[in-house]
Design a protein around this motif. Structure first.
Motif, PDB file in Angstrom:
ATOM      1  N   ILE A 131       2.371   1.908  -3.616  1.00  0.00           N
ATOM      2  CA  ILE A 131       1.437   2.379  -4.589  1.00  0.00           C
ATOM      3  C   ILE A 131       1.051   3.580  -4.354  1.00  0.00           C
ATOM      4  O   ILE A 131       0.671   4.414  -5.426  1.00  0.00           O
ATOM      5  CB  ILE A 131       0.196   1.299  -4.607  1.00  0.00           C
ATOM      6  CG1 ILE A 131       0.662  -0.090  -5.102  1.00  0.00           C
ATOM      7  CG2 ILE A 131      -0.971   1.856  -5.341  1.00  0.00           C
ATOM      8  CD1 ILE A 131      -0.426  -1.088  -5.098  1.00  0.00           C
ATOM      9  N   THR A 132       0.586   4.243  -3.012  1.00  0.00           N
ATOM     10  CA  THR A 132       0.232   5.235  -2.749  1.00  0.00           C
ATOM     11  C   THR A 132       1.378   6.506  -2.711  1.00  0.00           C
ATOM     12  O   THR A 132       1.069   7.645  -2.975  1.00  0.00           O
ATOM     13  CB  THR A 132      -0.423   5.666  -1.482  1.00  0.00           C
ATOM     14  OG1 THR A 132       0.488   5.266  -0.223  1.00  0.00           O
ATOM     15  CG2 THR A 132      -1.527   4.384  -1.188  1.00  0.00           C
ATOM     16  N   GLN A 133       2.606   6.070  -2.558  1.00  0.00           N
ATOM     17  CA  GLN A 133       3.359   7.096  -2.348  1.00  0.00           C
ATOM     18  C   GLN A 133       4.502   7.267  -3.780  1.00  0.00           C
ATOM     19  O   GLN A 133       5.074   8.178  -4.021  1.00  0.00           O
ATOM     20  CB  GLN A 133       4.554   6.776  -1.355  1.00  0.00           C
ATOM     21  CG  GLN A 133       3.769   6.840  -0.029  1.00  0.00           C
ATOM     22  CD  GLN A 133       4.791   6.551   1.106  1.00  0.00           C
ATOM     23  OE1 GLN A 133       5.925   6.787   0.965  1.00  0.00           O
ATOM     24  NE2 GLN A 133       4.322   5.884   1.984  1.00  0.00           N
ATOM     25  N   ALA A 184       3.606   7.394  -7.576  1.00  0.00           N
ATOM     26  CA  ALA A 184       2.443   7.334  -8.575  1.00  0.00           C
ATOM     27  C   ALA A 184       2.208   6.346  -9.611  1.00  0.00           C
ATOM     28  O   ALA A 184       1.422   5.919  -9.785  1.00  0.00           O
ATOM     29  CB  ALA A 184       2.636   8.850  -8.916  1.00  0.00           C
ATOM     30  N   GLU A 236       0.861  -1.226  -0.016  1.00  0.00           N
ATOM     31  CA  GLU A 236       0.172  -0.041  -0.217  1.00  0.00           C
ATOM     32  C   GLU A 236       0.805   1.256  -0.076  1.00  0.00           C
ATOM     33  O   GLU A 236       0.616   2.254  -0.828  1.00  0.00           O
ATOM     34  CB  GLU A 236      -0.844   0.036   1.108  1.00  0.00           C
ATOM     35  CG  GLU A 236      -1.885   1.309   1.239  1.00  0.00           C
ATOM     36  CD  GLU A 236      -2.851   0.998   2.354  1.00  0.00           C
ATOM     37  OE1 GLU A 236      -3.668   2.245   2.687  1.00  0.00           O
ATOM     38  OE2 GLU A 236      -2.592   0.336   3.170  1.00  0.00           O
ATOM     39  N   ASN A 237       1.887   1.181   0.881  1.00  0.00           N
ATOM     40  CA  ASN A 237       2.871   2.662   0.882  1.00  0.00           C
ATOM     41  C   ASN A 237       3.535   2.867  -0.503  1.00  0.00           C
ATOM     42  O   ASN A 237       3.558   3.917  -0.877  1.00  0.00           O
ATOM     43  CB  ASN A 237       3.696   2.369   1.758  1.00  0.00           C
ATOM     44  CG  ASN A 237       3.340   2.263   3.137  1.00  0.00           C
ATOM     45  OD1 ASN A 237       2.257   2.640   3.624  1.00  0.00           O
ATOM     46  ND2 ASN A 237       4.209   1.971   4.306  1.00  0.00           N
ATOM     47  N   THR A 273       1.606   0.830 -10.310  1.00  0.00           N
ATOM     48  CA  THR A 273       0.113   0.087 -10.372  1.00  0.00           C
ATOM     49  C   THR A 273      -0.186  -1.239  -9.603  1.00  0.00           C
ATOM     50  O   THR A 273      -1.002  -1.567  -9.016  1.00  0.00           O
ATOM     51  CB  THR A 273      -0.475   0.269 -11.480  1.00  0.00           C
ATOM     52  OG1 THR A 273       0.337  -0.488 -12.462  1.00  0.00           O
ATOM     53  CG2 THR A 273      -0.530   1.618 -12.152  1.00  0.00           C
TER      54      THR A 273
END
Length: 299
Positions: free
Chosen positions: A283-285, A287, A280-281, A290
């Protein structure tokens, strides 16, 4: 609208209008170079349609048939565009020039040729400026040729190279028409058409090489890999990054596969949570990323 798509729409509108006027001027004057330029603009118009189609299809959501998404569609259509520039644009222009030299026909009245070339130069010049601004915004401070080589979005530099060859081709066509008429030498006009064809083939080879590399598979930029590494190392439960593989699946789609050594004191449930948190870190941090696959390994 993104600057890349705006540049493509600008080039599309310009080439569609220019192609029609060039063919009219070629039919009136009998200029081989002008006919080659008409073919060139017609091919460019088709190319812009294909690039827009590739961009649209690349934005489709992943499904069972394409679980990693459709990002490579834009690479495929960019490669098709390069083939069209080489075969249709360059090949036909070269053939037309050879034919004109074998069967020379003097330019009767170059007036409309000059009018069309002037209008085309203004429109193609504006389109080139738009494409150049879009490419500059994308590359930042990266040197020009390095940015072309490293770019993960071929649609921007494809339009830029197309427009540049358009402007150069117009200058050559003007010289072919002017010198051919003034010197009453139809062979000059044919030679100009051959030169235009050679330029288009050269541009097509460069574009095909870059598009092929992206289509066959490239890793993510070093900056992206470094960001993923930093996020991985920042996780409190990760001890070290053993290996990292990345795949560029589209201009804004990167797949990351990593072997990570986690804290040996973690139990099974805690390890699962740590892996999920790391995914999660990343993918969210970061850009462009994917998809992330993490394999826990021993230190």
């Amino acid at each position: 609208m993104p600057s890349t798509q705006f540049a493509i729409y600008t080039a599309l509108a310009a080439n569609l209008a220019i192609a029609a006027t060039k063919f009219v001027a070629a039919s009136v004057s009998g200029s081989s170079a002008m006919l080659s330029e008409g073919i060139h603009s017609l091919v460019d118009t088709l190319n812009e349609f294909l690039l827009l189609l590739g961009i649209k299809r690349s934005q489709k959501q992943p499904d069972e048939n394409r679980p990693f998404g459709y990002g490579k569609e834009v690479y495929f259509y960019s490669y098709i565009v390069s083939l069209l520039i080489f075969s249709v644009g360059g090949g036909v222009s070269f053939y037309e020039g050879i034919t004109h030299i074998q069967h020379p026909h003097a330019i009767e009245d170059p007036f409309w040729n000059y009018v069309v070339l002037g209008i085309a130069f203004a429109l193609d010049g504006f389109s080139l400026l738009t494409a150049f601004k879009a490419f500059n915004a994308q590359r930042g401070k990266t040197p020009f040729w390095k940015a072309v080589k490293d770019s993960k979005d071929p649609s921007t530099f494809v339009v830029l190279f197309e427009d540049a060859s358009d402007v150069l081709g117009l200058l050559i066509a003007f010289l072919g028409v002017f010198l051919g008429h003034e010197l009453q030498n139809p062979y000059i006009d044919g030679a100009a058409s051959i030169l235009i064809g050679c330029i288009l083939m050269g541009v097509a080879i460069v574009l095909a090489r870059e598009s092929k590399s992206l289509l066959l598979g490239e890793g993510a930029d070093p900056e992206i890999r470094s960001q993923v590494r930093a996020v991985t190392q920042a996780l409190k439960d990760s001890e070290s990054l053993k290996s990292q593989l990345t795949f560029q699946m589209g201009p804004e789609q990167v797949v990351v596969i990593q072997q990570v050594c986690f804290n040996s004191n973690l139990n099974s449930e805690e390890l699962i949570k740590a892996v999920a948190e790391l995914k999660e870190n990343i993918i969210t941090q970061v850009a462009p990323v994917t998809h992330v696959f993490i394999e826990p390994v021993k230190g």
